[in-house]
Design a protein around this motif. Structure first.
Motif, PDB file in Angstrom:
ATOM      1  N   GLY A   7      -6.175   6.622   4.270  1.00 46.44           N
ATOM      2  CA  GLY A   7      -5.808   7.094   2.932  1.00 46.44           C
ATOM      3  C   GLY A   7      -5.651   8.602   2.968  1.00 46.44           C
ATOM      4  N   GLY A   9      -4.077  10.588   0.531  1.00 51.10           N
ATOM      5  CA  GLY A   9      -3.641  11.137  -0.757  1.00 51.10           C
ATOM      6  C   GLY A   9      -4.292  12.490  -0.968  1.00 51.10           C
ATOM      7  N   GLY A  12      -7.894  12.255   0.689  1.00 50.29           N
ATOM      8  CA  GLY A  12      -7.871  12.095   2.152  1.00 50.29           C
ATOM      9  C   GLY A  12      -7.342  13.333   2.860  1.00 50.29           C
ATOM     10  N   ALA A  78      -6.508   3.680  -5.602  1.00 49.97           N
ATOM     11  CA  ALA A  78      -6.070   4.322  -6.844  1.00 49.97           C
ATOM     12  C   ALA A  78      -7.114   5.332  -7.307  1.00 49.97           C
ATOM     13  N   ILE A 100      -8.466  -3.017   3.933  1.00 51.46           N
ATOM     14  CA  ILE A 100      -8.711  -2.025   4.987  1.00 51.46           C
ATOM     15  C   ILE A 100      -9.879  -2.396   5.915  1.00 51.46           C
ATOM     16  N   THR A 230      -9.290  15.221  -8.444  1.00 49.34           N
ATOM     17  CA  THR A 230     -10.280  16.126  -7.842  1.00 49.34           C
ATOM     18  C   THR A 230     -10.206  15.940  -6.338  1.00 49.34           C
TER      19      THR A 230
HETATM   20  P1  NAD Z   1      -4.113   9.270  -4.244  1.00 46.58           P
HETATM   21  O1  NAD Z   1      -3.376   8.327  -5.129  1.00 46.58           O
HETATM   22  O2  NAD Z   1      -3.686  10.685  -4.174  1.00 46.58           O
HETATM   23  O3  NAD Z   1      -4.103   8.710  -2.760  1.00 46.58           O
HETATM   24  C1  NAD Z   1      -4.473   7.402  -2.448  1.00 46.58           C
HETATM   25  C2  NAD Z   1      -3.845   7.090  -1.094  1.00 46.58           C
HETATM   26  O4  NAD Z   1      -4.335   5.806  -0.675  1.00 46.58           O
HETATM   27  C3  NAD Z   1      -2.318   6.995  -1.121  1.00 46.58           C
HETATM   28  O5  NAD Z   1      -1.781   7.860  -0.144  1.00 46.58           O
HETATM   29  C4  NAD Z   1      -2.020   5.538  -0.822  1.00 46.58           C
HETATM   30  O6  NAD Z   1      -0.823   5.341  -0.092  1.00 46.58           O
HETATM   31  C5  NAD Z   1      -3.251   5.157   0.010  1.00 46.58           C
HETATM   32  N1  NAD Z   1      -3.508   3.706   0.030  1.00 46.58           N
HETATM   33  C6  NAD Z   1      -3.604   2.872  -1.030  1.00 46.58           C
HETATM   34  N2  NAD Z   1      -3.846   1.622  -0.592  1.00 46.58           N
HETATM   35  C7  NAD Z   1      -3.932   1.669   0.751  1.00 46.58           C
HETATM   36  C8  NAD Z   1      -4.156   0.697   1.761  1.00 46.58           C
HETATM   37  N3  NAD Z   1      -4.382  -0.585   1.437  1.00 46.58           N
HETATM   38  N4  NAD Z   1      -4.169   1.103   3.049  1.00 46.58           N
HETATM   39  C9  NAD Z   1      -3.951   2.405   3.363  1.00 46.58           C
HETATM   40  N5  NAD Z   1      -3.722   3.371   2.454  1.00 46.58           N
HETATM   41  C10 NAD Z   1      -3.699   2.999   1.158  1.00 46.58           C
HETATM   42  O7  NAD Z   1      -5.657   9.163  -4.678  1.00 46.58           O
HETATM   43  P2  NAD Z   1      -6.797  10.248  -4.368  1.00 46.58           P
HETATM   44  O8  NAD Z   1      -6.845  11.231  -5.458  1.00 46.58           O
HETATM   45  O9  NAD Z   1      -6.650  10.694  -2.973  1.00 46.58           O
HETATM   46  O10 NAD Z   1      -8.118   9.330  -4.529  1.00 46.58           O
HETATM   47  C11 NAD Z   1      -8.460   8.370  -3.559  1.00 46.58           C
HETATM   48  C12 NAD Z   1      -9.748   7.673  -3.965  1.00 46.58           C
HETATM   49  O11 NAD Z   1     -10.853   8.586  -3.906  1.00 46.58           O
HETATM   50  C13 NAD Z   1      -9.743   7.133  -5.401  1.00 46.58           C
HETATM   51  O12 NAD Z   1     -10.355   5.865  -5.459  1.00 46.58           O
HETATM   52  C14 NAD Z   1     -10.571   8.158  -6.159  1.00 46.58           C
HETATM   53  O13 NAD Z   1     -11.139   7.637  -7.338  1.00 46.58           O
HETATM   54  C15 NAD Z   1     -11.611   8.464  -5.103  1.00 46.58           C
HETATM   55  N6  NAD Z   1     -12.410   9.685  -5.318  1.00 46.58           N
HETATM   56  C16 NAD Z   1     -13.717   9.586  -5.048  1.00 46.58           C
HETATM   57  C17 NAD Z   1     -14.537  10.687  -5.238  1.00 46.58           C
HETATM   58  C18 NAD Z   1     -16.011  10.552  -4.941  1.00 46.58           C
HETATM   59  O14 NAD Z   1     -16.818  11.433  -5.282  1.00 46.58           O
HETATM   60  N7  NAD Z   1     -16.429   9.489  -4.294  1.00 46.58           N
HETATM   61  C19 NAD Z   1     -13.999  11.899  -5.697  1.00 46.58           C
HETATM   62  C20 NAD Z   1     -12.632  11.967  -5.943  1.00 46.58           C
HETATM   63  C21 NAD Z   1     -11.834  10.833  -5.761  1.00 46.58           C
END
Ligand code: NAD
Length: 309
Positions: A7, A9, A12, A78, A100, A230
């Protein structure tokens, strides 16, 4: 050390940069179902490494090259749209983790790999990932309330005019709306918070504490409102966790892992000692009855959401 990131995004990509900047990793493998995105991230980071140290960064279009990873970070799925809660992502991201984790496990050495889960709703995704991976719970580690605790420490640092490094204060429970601040165990250096306030003549009444709680709970919503997502805070948290594992630092971090089995299994954030083998011990901090009730309530919410998937 080899770290793979699934991931690429907003989160990542920031994680990849922060992990690279630890200087502890010699190889990084990047996978996203959007191959172009992973390739672009690898290219950009590769250029950045010319200014730091040599690291092999590869974007891949299948899971085979993650073989040999010491740590796999899962940051796919998401994210929250403005106004959405983390729990609103439950079903979408359960499908992502279910896609995954089996692919990851088919390609890594299950005797030593550690999974770091970032995807929200975090605690439920940790439970799902542990169940699917069949790894010992100690090696499926969610970033949990590391970020929430960092936010609390940053606010207290300004309030008390003390470095965040000297503030030992934890947010526990769900990485979500039901998280709770464990005021009873908070210490500034070695001095309990209430004693510190008396000694420094700083007032931290219940109203101020409630405002601090509100700010910690709403930090992500405010950042998402202004920035769309974030990423910097969570990326720093993941890099810190990676550093703690690789260096076997045995620091106390509020990560989320599964405790208990069967219908009593539950992942939530508690102060845990983290080292080379993952979570090596879980601590029970001092808590008053209201805090204990709040933690139990948080656990019930996580378990209820897990039962929905
Ligand atoms: P984003 O939409 O920018 O990126 C998500 C990425 O995941 C995309 O590039 C997409 O292509 C990829 N993806 C989706 N399904 C996939 C799969 N099956 N296999 C491989 N890749 C796949 O989202 P983001 O802002 O990067 O957030 C990612 C996650 O992190 C979210 O669930 C968000 O809520 C979480 N997050 C967690 C924290 C925390 O403190 N734990 C903080 C911020 C965000």
């Amino acid at each position: 050390m080899k770290v793979s990131i699934i991931g690429l995004g907003s989160v990542g990509s920031a994680v990849a940069t922060a992990v690279k900047n630890t200087g502890l990793v010699h190889e990084m493998v990047l996978f996203d179902r959007d191959g172009m995105r992973a390739r672009a991230a690898a290219e950009d980071l590769g250029h950045a490494s010319a200014f730091s140290y040599d690291i092999k960064i590869t974007a891949v279009n299948n899971y085979r090259p993650i073989r040999g990873s010491d740590i796999v970070v899962i940051a796919a799925g998401a994210n929250q749209r403005p106004g959405e809660t983390r729990t609103d992502l439950l079903h979408k991201n359960a499908a992502v983790i279910s896609d995954i984790v089996p692919r990851v496990m088919a390609n890594v050495d299950s005797r030593r790999v550690k999974l770091i889960i970032v995807t929200n709703p975090l605690d439920v995704m940790v439970m799902l990932a542990q169940d699917l991976s069949k790894l010992p719970a100690s090696r499926v580690i969610g970033t949990g309330t590391m970020l929430d605790s960092a936010r609390l420490r940053a606010i207290l640092s300004r309030q008390l005019s003390v470095s965040t490094q000297s503030i030992n204060a934890y947010v526990l429970g769900e990485h979500g709306d039901s998280s709770m601040i464990n005021w009873s165990s908070a210490c500034i250096g070695a001095v309990p918070l209430n004693d510190f306030c008396k000694q420094t003549k700083i007032s931290l009444p219940a109203t101020t504490r409630r405002t601090i709680e509100h700010r910690v709970h709403n930090a992500a919503y405010e950042i998402i409102q202004g920035r769309g997502a974030t990423w910097d805070g969570i990326a720093a948290a993941v890099a810190d966790l990676v550093r703690c594992i690789i260096n076997d630092e045995c620091r106390i971090l509020t990560v989320s892992t599964v405790d208990g089995i069967g219908t009593r299994a539950l992942a939530m954030s508690l102060p845990r000692i983290v080292g080379m083998d993952g979570v090596v011990a879980t601590l029970s901090p001092k808590m008053d009855s209201a805090e204990a009730a709040s933690l139990r309530r948080s656990g019930k919410i996580i378990r209820k959401n897990y039962d929905l998937i």
